[in-house]
Design a protein around this motif. Structure first.
Motif, PDB file in Angstrom:
ATOM      1  N   THR A  70       0.514   0.718 -18.209  1.00  0.00           N
ATOM      2  CA  THR A  70       0.809   2.021 -18.798  1.00  0.00           C
ATOM      3  C   THR A  70       1.584   1.891 -20.110  1.00  0.00           C
ATOM      4  O   THR A  70       2.394   0.985 -20.265  1.00  0.00           O
ATOM      5  N   LYS A  71       1.328   2.792 -21.030  1.00  0.00           N
ATOM      6  CA  LYS A  71       2.019   2.785 -22.326  1.00  0.00           C
ATOM      7  C   LYS A  71       3.390   3.469 -22.237  1.00  0.00           C
ATOM      8  O   LYS A  71       4.261   3.226 -23.053  1.00  0.00           O
ATOM      9  N   ASN A  72       3.574   4.335 -21.222  1.00  0.00           N
ATOM     10  CA  ASN A  72       4.833   5.035 -21.027  1.00  0.00           C
ATOM     11  C   ASN A  72       5.922   4.001 -20.710  1.00  0.00           C
ATOM     12  O   ASN A  72       5.841   3.279 -19.715  1.00  0.00           O
ATOM     13  N   ALA A  73       6.937   3.906 -21.564  1.00  0.00           N
ATOM     14  CA  ALA A  73       7.961   2.862 -21.447  1.00  0.00           C
ATOM     15  C   ALA A  73       8.705   2.918 -20.114  1.00  0.00           C
ATOM     16  O   ALA A  73       8.965   1.883 -19.493  1.00  0.00           O
ATOM     17  N   TYR A  74       9.034   4.113 -19.651  1.00  0.00           N
ATOM     18  CA  TYR A  74       9.750   4.265 -18.384  1.00  0.00           C
ATOM     19  C   TYR A  74       8.896   3.776 -17.208  1.00  0.00           C
ATOM     20  O   TYR A  74       9.345   2.993 -16.374  1.00  0.00           O
ATOM     21  N   MET A  75       7.634   4.224 -17.165  1.00  0.00           N
ATOM     22  CA  MET A  75       6.745   3.815 -16.077  1.00  0.00           C
ATOM     23  C   MET A  75       6.396   2.335 -16.173  1.00  0.00           C
ATOM     24  O   MET A  75       6.258   1.660 -15.163  1.00  0.00           O
ATOM     25  N   ARG A  76       6.283   1.818 -17.383  1.00  0.00           N
ATOM     26  CA  ARG A  76       5.996   0.394 -17.562  1.00  0.00           C
ATOM     27  C   ARG A  76       7.107  -0.442 -16.938  1.00  0.00           C
ATOM     28  O   ARG A  76       6.835  -1.420 -16.246  1.00  0.00           O
ATOM     29  N   ARG A  77       8.376  -0.051 -17.161  1.00  0.00           N
ATOM     30  CA  ARG A  77       9.505  -0.775 -16.566  1.00  0.00           C
ATOM     31  C   ARG A  77       9.438  -0.725 -15.040  1.00  0.00           C
ATOM     32  O   ARG A  77       9.706  -1.711 -14.360  1.00  0.00           O
ATOM     33  N   LYS A  78       9.045   0.442 -14.497  1.00  0.00           N
ATOM     34  CA  LYS A  78       8.928   0.577 -13.038  1.00  0.00           C
ATOM     35  C   LYS A  78       7.820  -0.329 -12.497  1.00  0.00           C
ATOM     36  O   LYS A  78       7.994  -0.986 -11.475  1.00  0.00           O
ATOM     37  N   TRP A  79       6.684  -0.360 -13.192  1.00  0.00           N
ATOM     38  CA  TRP A  79       5.574  -1.220 -12.761  1.00  0.00           C
ATOM     39  C   TRP A  79       6.014  -2.678 -12.753  1.00  0.00           C
ATOM     40  O   TRP A  79       5.775  -3.392 -11.790  1.00  0.00           O
ATOM     41  N   LEU A  80       6.643  -3.108 -13.828  1.00  0.00           N
ATOM     42  CA  LEU A  80       7.029  -4.509 -13.930  1.00  0.00           C
ATOM     43  C   LEU A  80       8.125  -4.867 -12.929  1.00  0.00           C
ATOM     44  O   LEU A  80       8.146  -5.977 -12.387  1.00  0.00           O
ATOM     45  N   LYS A  81       9.013  -3.930 -12.663  1.00  0.00           N
ATOM     46  CA  LYS A  81      10.102  -4.166 -11.708  1.00  0.00           C
ATOM     47  C   LYS A  81       9.563  -4.454 -10.305  1.00  0.00           C
ATOM     48  O   LYS A  81      10.082  -5.303  -9.591  1.00  0.00           O
ATOM     49  N   VAL A  82       8.492  -3.775  -9.923  1.00  0.00           N
ATOM     50  CA  VAL A  82       7.890  -3.984  -8.604  1.00  0.00           C
ATOM     51  C   VAL A  82       7.485  -5.440  -8.417  1.00  0.00           C
ATOM     52  O   VAL A  82       7.648  -6.012  -7.347  1.00  0.00           O
ATOM     53  N   PHE A  83       6.982  -6.051  -9.460  1.00  0.00           N
ATOM     54  CA  PHE A  83       6.491  -7.420  -9.366  1.00  0.00           C
ATOM     55  C   PHE A  83       7.504  -8.461  -9.847  1.00  0.00           C
ATOM     56  O   PHE A  83       7.216  -9.654  -9.834  1.00  0.00           O
ATOM     57  N   GLY A  84       8.661  -8.008 -10.290  1.00  0.00           N
ATOM     58  CA  GLY A  84       9.674  -8.940 -10.768  1.00  0.00           C
ATOM     59  C   GLY A  84       9.302  -9.593 -12.087  1.00  0.00           C
ATOM     60  O   GLY A  84       9.667 -10.728 -12.361  1.00  0.00           O
ATOM     61  N   ILE A  85       8.589  -8.848 -12.919  1.00  0.00           N
ATOM     62  CA  ILE A  85       8.147  -9.356 -14.223  1.00  0.00           C
ATOM     63  C   ILE A  85       8.999  -8.700 -15.303  1.00  0.00           C
ATOM     64  O   ILE A  85       9.238  -7.503 -15.268  1.00  0.00           O
ATOM     65  N   ASP A  86       9.469  -9.502 -16.256  1.00  0.00           N
ATOM     66  CA  ASP A  86      10.334  -8.980 -17.313  1.00  0.00           C
ATOM     67  C   ASP A  86       9.573  -8.282 -18.429  1.00  0.00           C
ATOM     68  O   ASP A  86      10.013  -7.275 -18.958  1.00  0.00           O
ATOM     69  N   ARG A  87       8.440  -8.841 -18.820  1.00  0.00           N
ATOM     70  CA  ARG A  87       7.665  -8.245 -19.910  1.00  0.00           C
ATOM     71  C   ARG A  87       6.198  -8.604 -19.755  1.00  0.00           C
ATOM     72  O   ARG A  87       5.844  -9.526 -19.021  1.00  0.00           O
ATOM     73  N   CYS A  88       5.377  -7.868 -20.473  1.00  0.00           N
ATOM     74  CA  CYS A  88       3.942  -8.118 -20.432  1.00  0.00           C
ATOM     75  C   CYS A  88       3.334  -7.732 -21.771  1.00  0.00           C
ATOM     76  O   CYS A  88       4.012  -7.171 -22.627  1.00  0.00           O
ATOM     77  N   PRO A 134       2.069   0.519  -8.881  1.00  0.00           N
ATOM     78  CA  PRO A 134       1.369  -0.501  -8.107  1.00  0.00           C
ATOM     79  C   PRO A 134       2.279  -1.117  -7.045  1.00  0.00           C
ATOM     80  O   PRO A 134       3.496  -1.057  -7.151  1.00  0.00           O
ATOM     81  N   GLN A 135       1.654  -1.700  -6.021  1.00  0.00           N
ATOM     82  CA  GLN A 135       2.379  -2.357  -4.939  1.00  0.00           C
ATOM     83  C   GLN A 135       1.815  -3.747  -4.696  1.00  0.00           C
ATOM     84  O   GLN A 135       0.790  -4.104  -5.236  1.00  0.00           O
ATOM     85  N   HIS A 136       2.479  -4.475  -3.846  1.00  0.00           N
ATOM     86  CA  HIS A 136       2.044  -5.828  -3.495  1.00  0.00           C
ATOM     87  C   HIS A 136       1.060  -5.777  -2.346  1.00  0.00           C
ATOM     88  O   HIS A 136       1.416  -6.035  -1.208  1.00  0.00           O
ATOM     89  N   TYR A 137      -0.181  -5.380  -2.622  1.00  0.00           N
ATOM     90  CA  TYR A 137      -1.214  -5.344  -1.603  1.00  0.00           C
ATOM     91  C   TYR A 137      -2.353  -6.254  -2.014  1.00  0.00           C
ATOM     92  O   TYR A 137      -2.611  -6.458  -3.192  1.00  0.00           O
ATOM     93  N   ASP A 138      -3.069  -6.785  -1.015  1.00  0.00           N
ATOM     94  CA  ASP A 138      -4.296  -7.507  -1.312  1.00  0.00           C
ATOM     95  C   ASP A 138      -5.479  -6.565  -1.094  1.00  0.00           C
ATOM     96  O   ASP A 138      -5.292  -5.393  -0.796  1.00  0.00           O
ATOM     97  N   GLN A 139      -6.705  -7.072  -1.225  1.00  0.00           N
ATOM     98  CA  GLN A 139      -7.879  -6.211  -1.129  1.00  0.00           C
ATOM     99  C   GLN A 139      -8.078  -5.626   0.261  1.00  0.00           C
ATOM    100  O   GLN A 139      -8.818  -4.673   0.434  1.00  0.00           O
ATOM    101  N   ASN A 140      -7.406  -6.162   1.291  1.00  0.00           N
ATOM    102  CA  ASN A 140      -7.524  -5.644   2.650  1.00  0.00           C
ATOM    103  C   ASN A 140      -6.440  -4.636   2.992  1.00  0.00           C
ATOM    104  O   ASN A 140      -6.373  -4.148   4.106  1.00  0.00           O
ATOM    105  N   GLY A 141      -5.548  -4.344   2.044  1.00  0.00           N
ATOM    106  CA  GLY A 141      -4.485  -3.387   2.289  1.00  0.00           C
ATOM    107  C   GLY A 141      -3.256  -3.975   2.953  1.00  0.00           C
ATOM    108  O   GLY A 141      -2.364  -3.270   3.376  1.00  0.00           O
ATOM    109  N   PHE A 142      -3.200  -5.300   3.042  1.00  0.00           N
ATOM    110  CA  PHE A 142      -2.044  -5.956   3.627  1.00  0.00           C
ATOM    111  C   PHE A 142      -1.075  -6.368   2.542  1.00  0.00           C
ATOM    112  O   PHE A 142      -1.479  -6.565   1.391  1.00  0.00           O
TER     113      PHE A 142
END
Length: 112
Positions: free
Chosen positions: A27-45, A75-83
Protein backbone atom coordinates in the motif's frame (compact mmCIF):
# COMPACT_ATOMS: atom_id res chain seq x y z
CA UNK A 1 7.28 -12.21 -12.51
CA UNK A 2 6.32 -11.38 -8.92
CA UNK A 3 7.65 -12.91 -5.72
CA UNK A 4 5.90 -12.65 -2.38
CA UNK A 5 8.24 -10.82 0.02
CA UNK A 6 6.88 -12.86 2.95
CA UNK A 7 6.71 -16.50 1.84
CA UNK A 8 8.62 -16.50 -1.46
CA UNK A 9 5.70 -17.66 -3.68
CA UNK A 10 6.54 -16.93 -7.30
CA UNK A 11 3.93 -15.93 -9.87
CA UNK A 12 5.47 -18.17 -12.54
CA UNK A 13 4.74 -21.20 -10.30
CA UNK A 14 1.36 -20.20 -8.87
CA UNK A 15 0.02 -19.13 -12.28
CA UNK A 16 -0.03 -22.81 -13.26
CA UNK A 17 -0.57 -24.61 -9.93
CA UNK A 18 -2.80 -22.08 -8.13
CA UNK A 19 -4.21 -19.50 -10.57
CA UNK A 20 -6.28 -17.79 -7.84
CA UNK A 21 -3.19 -16.36 -6.11
CA UNK A 22 -2.92 -12.59 -6.47
CA UNK A 23 0.23 -10.54 -5.83
CA UNK A 24 -0.69 -7.28 -4.12
CA UNK A 25 1.50 -4.20 -4.26
CA UNK A 26 2.45 -2.74 -0.90
CA UNK A 27 0.00 0.00 0.00
CA UNK A 28 1.09 3.58 -0.72
CA UNK A 29 -0.63 4.89 2.44
CA UNK A 30 2.29 5.49 4.85
CA UNK A 31 0.31 4.60 7.99
CA UNK A 32 -1.05 1.34 6.55
CA UNK A 33 2.33 0.49 5.04
CA UNK A 34 3.90 0.66 8.53
CA UNK A 35 1.13 -1.61 9.86
CA UNK A 36 1.67 -4.14 7.05
CA UNK A 37 5.41 -4.23 7.61
CA UNK A 38 5.05 -4.44 11.39
CA UNK A 39 3.03 -7.66 11.06
CA UNK A 40 5.96 -9.35 9.35
CA UNK A 41 8.72 -7.66 11.34
CA UNK A 42 10.07 -5.89 8.26
CA UNK A 43 11.59 -2.42 8.59
CA UNK A 44 11.27 -1.22 5.00
CA UNK A 45 10.36 -2.36 1.54
CA UNK A 46 10.40 -1.22 -2.07
CA UNK A 47 7.41 -0.25 -4.21
CA UNK A 48 8.06 -3.15 -6.60
CA UNK A 49 7.73 -5.77 -3.84
CA UNK A 50 4.50 -7.77 -3.46
CA UNK A 51 2.58 -9.79 -0.86
CA UNK A 52 0.57 -12.74 -2.13
CA UNK A 53 -3.09 -13.35 -1.38
CA UNK A 54 -2.16 -16.27 0.92
CA UNK A 55 -1.62 -13.65 3.62
CA UNK A 56 -5.11 -12.13 3.39
CA UNK A 57 -8.41 -13.64 4.52
CA UNK A 58 -11.59 -13.48 2.45
CA UNK A 59 -12.92 -10.76 4.77
CA UNK A 60 -10.13 -8.49 3.49
CA UNK A 61 -11.69 -8.37 -0.01
CA UNK A 62 -14.64 -6.42 -1.39
CA UNK A 63 -17.53 -8.67 -2.40
CA UNK A 64 -17.83 -9.29 -6.12
CA UNK A 65 -16.31 -11.24 -8.97
CA UNK A 66 -13.00 -9.38 -8.89
CA UNK A 67 -10.92 -9.53 -5.73
CA UNK A 68 -10.05 -6.02 -4.55
CA UNK A 69 -8.51 -5.47 -1.13
CA UNK A 70 -10.37 -3.27 1.32
CA UNK A 71 -8.48 -0.12 2.28
CA UNK A 72 -8.14 -1.31 5.90
CA UNK A 73 -6.92 -4.83 5.02
CA UNK A 74 -3.87 -6.02 6.92
CA UNK A 75 -1.99 -9.13 5.81
CA UNK A 76 -1.38 -12.01 8.22
CA UNK A 77 0.97 -14.95 8.54
CA UNK A 78 -1.10 -17.54 6.71
CA UNK A 79 -0.17 -20.14 4.13
CA UNK A 80 -2.35 -21.18 1.17
CA UNK A 81 -4.28 -23.63 3.41
CA UNK A 82 -5.28 -20.95 5.92
CA UNK A 83 -2.92 -22.18 8.62
CA UNK A 84 -0.42 -19.96 10.44
CA UNK A 85 2.63 -19.58 8.24
CA UNK A 86 6.06 -20.80 9.23
CA UNK A 87 7.15 -17.21 8.56
CA UNK A 88 5.30 -15.85 11.62
CA UNK A 89 7.32 -13.62 13.88
CA UNK A 90 7.62 -13.97 17.63
CA UNK A 91 6.60 -10.40 18.44
CA UNK A 92 4.96 -9.57 21.77
CA UNK A 93 1.96 -7.82 20.19
CA UNK A 94 0.72 -7.85 16.64
CA UNK A 95 -1.88 -5.28 15.73
CA UNK A 96 -4.74 -6.64 13.68
CA UNK A 97 -7.28 -4.03 12.63
CA UNK A 98 -8.47 -2.42 15.84
CA UNK A 99 -7.53 -5.36 18.04
CA UNK A 100 -4.25 -6.39 19.61
CA UNK A 101 -3.35 -10.02 20.18
CA UNK A 102 -1.57 -10.26 23.50
CA UNK A 103 0.82 -13.03 24.51
CA UNK A 104 -0.83 -15.61 26.74
CA UNK A 105 1.18 -14.58 29.82
CA UNK A 106 -0.56 -11.19 29.80
CA UNK A 107 -4.01 -12.80 29.59
CA UNK A 108 -3.51 -15.20 32.47
CA UNK A 109 -4.25 -14.27 36.11
CA UNK A 110 -1.24 -13.97 38.36
CA UNK A 111 -1.24 -16.49 41.18
CA UNK A 112 0.54 -15.65 44.41
Amino acid sequence: MYTCMVCGNKSKNTKVNRPGVIYHAITKNAYMRRKWLKVFGIDRCYDWQRICSDHFSEENYRPGKKRFLLSNAIPQHYDQNGFPSKYATQSNAVEIGNNVILPSEQNMPVSK
